[in-house]
Design a protein around this motif. Structure first.
Motif, PDB file in Angstrom:
ATOM      1  N   GLU A 193       0.629  -1.272  -0.007  1.00  0.00           N
ATOM      2  CA  GLU A 193       0.169   0.051   0.006  1.00  0.00           C
ATOM      3  C   GLU A 193       0.922   1.193   0.048  1.00  0.00           C
ATOM      4  N   ASP A 194       2.126   1.266   0.579  1.00  0.00           N
ATOM      5  CA  ASP A 194       2.887   2.332   0.858  1.00  0.00           C
ATOM      6  C   ASP A 194       3.453   2.838  -0.513  1.00  0.00           C
ATOM      7  N   CYS A 195       3.826   1.660  -1.204  1.00  0.00           N
ATOM      8  CA  CYS A 195       4.286   1.867  -2.733  1.00  0.00           C
ATOM      9  C   CYS A 195       3.502   2.386  -3.803  1.00  0.00           C
ATOM     10  N   GLN A 196       2.193   1.979  -3.485  1.00  0.00           N
ATOM     11  CA  GLN A 196       0.921   2.495  -4.327  1.00  0.00           C
ATOM     12  C   GLN A 196       0.800   4.063  -4.175  1.00  0.00           C
ATOM     13  N   LYS A 197       0.927   4.435  -2.899  1.00  0.00           N
ATOM     14  CA  LYS A 197       0.687   5.684  -2.591  1.00  0.00           C
ATOM     15  C   LYS A 197       2.053   6.567  -3.087  1.00  0.00           C
ATOM     16  N   ARG A 198       3.110   5.964  -3.137  1.00  0.00           N
ATOM     17  CA  ARG A 198       4.521   6.649  -3.532  1.00  0.00           C
ATOM     18  C   ARG A 198       4.611   6.724  -4.984  1.00  0.00           C
ATOM     19  N   LEU A 199       3.881   6.141  -5.732  1.00  0.00           N
ATOM     20  CA  LEU A 199       4.167   5.931  -7.195  1.00  0.00           C
ATOM     21  C   LEU A 199       4.144   7.213  -7.715  1.00  0.00           C
ATOM     22  N   VAL A 200       3.180   7.883  -7.654  1.00  0.00           N
ATOM     23  CA  VAL A 200       3.071   9.508  -8.521  1.00  0.00           C
ATOM     24  C   VAL A 200       3.925  10.402  -7.571  1.00  0.00           C
ATOM     25  N   LYS A 201       3.608  10.460  -6.184  1.00  0.00           N
ATOM     26  CA  LYS A 201       4.361  11.412  -5.542  1.00  0.00           C
ATOM     27  C   LYS A 201       5.721  11.427  -5.146  1.00  0.00           C
ATOM     28  N   ASN A 202       6.400  10.153  -4.999  1.00  0.00           N
ATOM     29  CA  ASN A 202       7.535  10.008  -4.739  1.00  0.00           C
ATOM     30  C   ASN A 202       8.141   8.680  -5.375  1.00  0.00           C
ATOM     31  N   PRO A 203       8.088   8.439  -6.483  1.00  0.00           N
ATOM     32  CA  PRO A 203       8.371   6.833  -6.772  1.00  0.00           C
ATOM     33  C   PRO A 203       9.711   6.363  -6.656  1.00  0.00           C
ATOM     34  N   LEU A 204      10.824   7.384  -6.256  1.00  0.00           N
ATOM     35  CA  LEU A 204      11.894   6.937  -6.025  1.00  0.00           C
ATOM     36  C   LEU A 204      11.897   6.188  -4.537  1.00  0.00           C
ATOM     37  N   ARG A 205      11.056   6.404  -3.704  1.00  0.00           N
ATOM     38  CA  ARG A 205      10.808   5.599  -2.539  1.00  0.00           C
ATOM     39  C   ARG A 205      10.496   4.183  -2.687  1.00  0.00           C
ATOM     40  N   ILE A 206      10.009   3.968  -3.823  1.00  0.00           N
ATOM     41  CA  ILE A 206       9.737   2.472  -3.992  1.00  0.00           C
ATOM     42  C   ILE A 206      10.858   1.783  -4.145  1.00  0.00           C
ATOM     43  N   LEU A 207      11.903   2.316  -4.591  1.00  0.00           N
ATOM     44  CA  LEU A 207      13.093   1.440  -4.634  1.00  0.00           C
ATOM     45  C   LEU A 207      13.981   1.189  -3.341  1.00  0.00           C
ATOM     46  N   ASP A 208      13.506   1.800  -2.214  1.00  0.00           N
ATOM     47  CA  ASP A 208      13.843   1.694  -0.965  1.00  0.00           C
ATOM     48  C   ASP A 208      12.805   0.859   0.055  1.00  0.00           C
ATOM     49  N   CYS A 209      11.836   0.324  -0.580  1.00  0.00           N
ATOM     50  CA  CYS A 209      10.784  -0.445  -0.034  1.00  0.00           C
ATOM     51  C   CYS A 209      11.485  -1.882   0.529  1.00  0.00           C
ATOM     52  N   LYS A 210      11.427  -2.183   1.675  1.00  0.00           N
ATOM     53  CA  LYS A 210      11.766  -3.597   2.257  1.00  0.00           C
ATOM     54  C   LYS A 210      10.883  -4.601   1.940  1.00  0.00           C
ATOM     55  N   LYS A 211       9.511  -4.480   2.095  1.00  0.00           N
ATOM     56  CA  LYS A 211       8.483  -5.266   1.743  1.00  0.00           C
ATOM     57  C   LYS A 211       8.588  -6.003   0.406  1.00  0.00           C
ATOM     58  N   ASP A 212       8.863  -5.043  -0.516  1.00  0.00           N
ATOM     59  CA  ASP A 212       8.914  -5.484  -1.868  1.00  0.00           C
ATOM     60  C   ASP A 212      10.020  -5.646  -2.585  1.00  0.00           C
ATOM     61  N   SER A 213      11.279  -5.711  -2.001  1.00  0.00           N
ATOM     62  CA  SER A 213      12.469  -5.611  -2.370  1.00  0.00           C
ATOM     63  C   SER A 213      12.866  -6.909  -3.101  1.00  0.00           C
ATOM     64  N   ASN A 214      12.058  -7.862  -3.258  1.00  0.00           N
ATOM     65  CA  ASN A 214      12.483  -9.383  -3.918  1.00  0.00           C
ATOM     66  C   ASN A 214      11.474  -9.107  -5.211  1.00  0.00           C
ATOM     67  N   HIS A 215      10.909  -8.224  -5.685  1.00  0.00           N
ATOM     68  CA  HIS A 215       9.787  -8.361  -6.696  1.00  0.00           C
ATOM     69  C   HIS A 215      10.719  -8.200  -7.649  1.00  0.00           C
ATOM     70  N   GLU A 216      10.289  -8.795  -8.905  1.00  0.00           N
ATOM     71  CA  GLU A 216      11.091  -8.817 -10.123  1.00  0.00           C
ATOM     72  C   GLU A 216      11.232  -7.327 -11.066  1.00  0.00           C
ATOM     73  N   LEU A 217      10.237  -6.435 -10.570  1.00  0.00           N
ATOM     74  CA  LEU A 217      10.297  -5.192 -11.011  1.00  0.00           C
ATOM     75  C   LEU A 217      11.375  -4.238 -10.363  1.00  0.00           C
ATOM     76  N   MET A 218      11.754  -4.792  -9.202  1.00  0.00           N
ATOM     77  CA  MET A 218      12.849  -3.860  -8.706  1.00  0.00           C
ATOM     78  C   MET A 218      14.066  -4.373  -8.943  1.00  0.00           C
ATOM     79  N   LYS A 219      14.114  -5.607  -9.575  1.00  0.00           N
ATOM     80  CA  LYS A 219      15.684  -6.097 -10.118  1.00  0.00           C
ATOM     81  C   LYS A 219      15.817  -5.205 -11.180  1.00  0.00           C
TER      82      LYS A 219
END
Length: 423
Positions: A193-219
């Motif tokens: 949910e946090d990453c979804q909120k950050r997408l438009v407001k601050n997408p760079l923060r998605i790269l710092d997410c611990k929950k989704d760090s192993n998602h293939e789009l992160m790699k």
């Protein structure tokens, strides 16, 4: 029921506090070398300061701050980090007008975050940090990084890993931001949910997410290094050139980010690679923030800094098996036998202390043997034995505990004679 310490805090007791004092003194000595001056800011500030200075999309602001209304209805927060307060003070006190620029500052004190306590991580923790404000020179970036590295190395840490990255200037960041939105948008519902909120407001923060760090789009997320314009590339090259010249080893990690809009150019972290240190390896983080002073109401002023946790530093020392315990010895222990001797020892003890010696006496009315054991436990260099005979003759026996050598000294001008033993 006994009252216990709040969860996430700790008592630092004698025997352990000396380690803290050594670390603090090491930090101060290094800062004196580099001409950084201490600044002390309030432990609580207006909540808006951290919403602006840390960012309202961060976990710190959204989930971890200790915030309250005072009796006057003002919304205040215990400081969760040091940079925002330092920059607020810089702007409020017009330090940008100082003759000596850049303004180099350091701070050392308690911070507060409501997070899950674990090894080396507390809800009240102590942070040491520095801020250099007023210069756009890449050399100051390298200097800031070198201070952090020297701090750890001076205390004996060897298993360190310095990671650096560039976030680029505003133009580079805008281009990278758009690429991140395009990259994550088609599958953003798969993220937290946090990453979804950050997408438009601050997408760079998605790269710092611990929950989704192993998602293939992160790699395979777009690298900020691919979006650096020529000016940003030159800046980063200069920082790396200076680090090379200083003999500081580093690795480049394009995934290392600083998620707030005013961060740009240099970002860095120092990690511990010691076995058994724990899953969270970061010891220190820092970066350049060229819009933060302006965001606090001051003029457009470049800045760079870092912050490190003393608790995590201590954990890293433990992981590497480094003991920085400093043995506290005393110069003299007075052993007094009899009421008159004990009374006289109070005066003699004060004379020793006024002369600059660390000295102690017995306050528990113990026998002679027990007093000698107390002197040994305290690491006394000398004992002074005073009894009724010594008071009558005006002389005392001074014993050096290291080798057992004894001397008789006159109580007349005793300090002068005791000084001669320590030359």
């Amino acid at each position: 029921m006994a009252i216990q310490i709040p969860r996430g805090t700790q008592d630092i007791l004698p025997g352990e506090v000396e380690k803290w004092q050594l670390i603090e003194e090491t930090a101060k000595v290094i800062c004196r070398k580099y001409q950084y001056k201490e600044i002390r800011t309030p432990i609580f500030e207006h909540t808006e300061l951290f919403q602006r200075g840390v960012g309202d999309t961060t976990d710190i602001v959204q989930k971890e701050m200790y915030t309250f209304d005072d009796r006057g209805g003002r919304n205040l927060t215990l400081r969760p980090e040091g940079t925002a307060s330092v920059v607020r003070s810089f702007a409020e006190n017009k330090m940008y007008g100082y003759a000596n620029q850049p303004v180099k500052l350091y701070y050392l004190g308690p911070m507060f975050r409501y997070e899950r306590p674990q090894a080396g991580r507390f809800r009240q923790f102590v942070q040491f940090g520095i801020e250099a404000l007023g210069s756009n020179d890449p050399a100051i970036d390298a200097e800031v990084i070198s201070i952090a590295m020297e701090m750890y190395q001076e205390l004996g840490l060897k298993k360190l890993r310095l990671v650096v990255n560039s976030l680029g200037d505003t133009e580079s960041r805008i281009a990278h931001r758009e690429s991140l939105i395009n990259h994550f948008s088609p599958r953003i519902e798969e993220f937290c949910e946090d990453c979804q909120k950050r997408l438009v407001k601050n997408p760079l923060r998605i790269l710092d997410c611990k929950k989704d760090s192993n998602h293939e789009l992160m790699k395979n997320a777009p690298s900020v290094l691919d979006y650096l314009n020529d000016e940003s590339k030159k800046y980063f090259d200069k920082v790396k050139q200076h680090l090379d010249g200083m003999g500081i080893d580093y690795v480049i990690d394009p995934t290392l980010v600083r998620g707030l809009d005013y961060y740009n150019h240099t970002a860095f972290e120092i990690m511990s690679e010691a076995e058994g240190f724990g899953a969270i390896t970061t010891l220190c983080g820092g970066g350049r923030y060229n819009g933060l002073v302006e965001n606090m109401g001051g003029p457009n002023t470049p800045g760079i800094g870092f912050a490190l946790s003393i608790e995590r530093l201590l954990s890293a020392l433990t992981a590497e098996g480094i003991d920085i315990t400093k043995t506290e010895e005393i110069d003299c222990y007075i052993i007094a036998l009899g009421d008159e001797s004990r009374d006289y020892s109070v005066t003699l003890l004060q004379e020793l202390r006024r002369a600059g010696y660390s000295a102690e006496r017995d306050y528990m009315d113990r026998k002679m043997k027990a007093q000698f054991k107390a002197a040994e436990r305290l690491g006394a260099k000398y004992t002074v034995i005073i009894g009724e005979n010594e008071l009558e003759t005006g002389t005392v026996v001074v014993k050096r505990l290291e080798d057992g050598e004894q001397r008789e000294l006159s109580l007349d001008h005793f300090i002068e004679k005791f000084n001669s033993l320590n030359r």
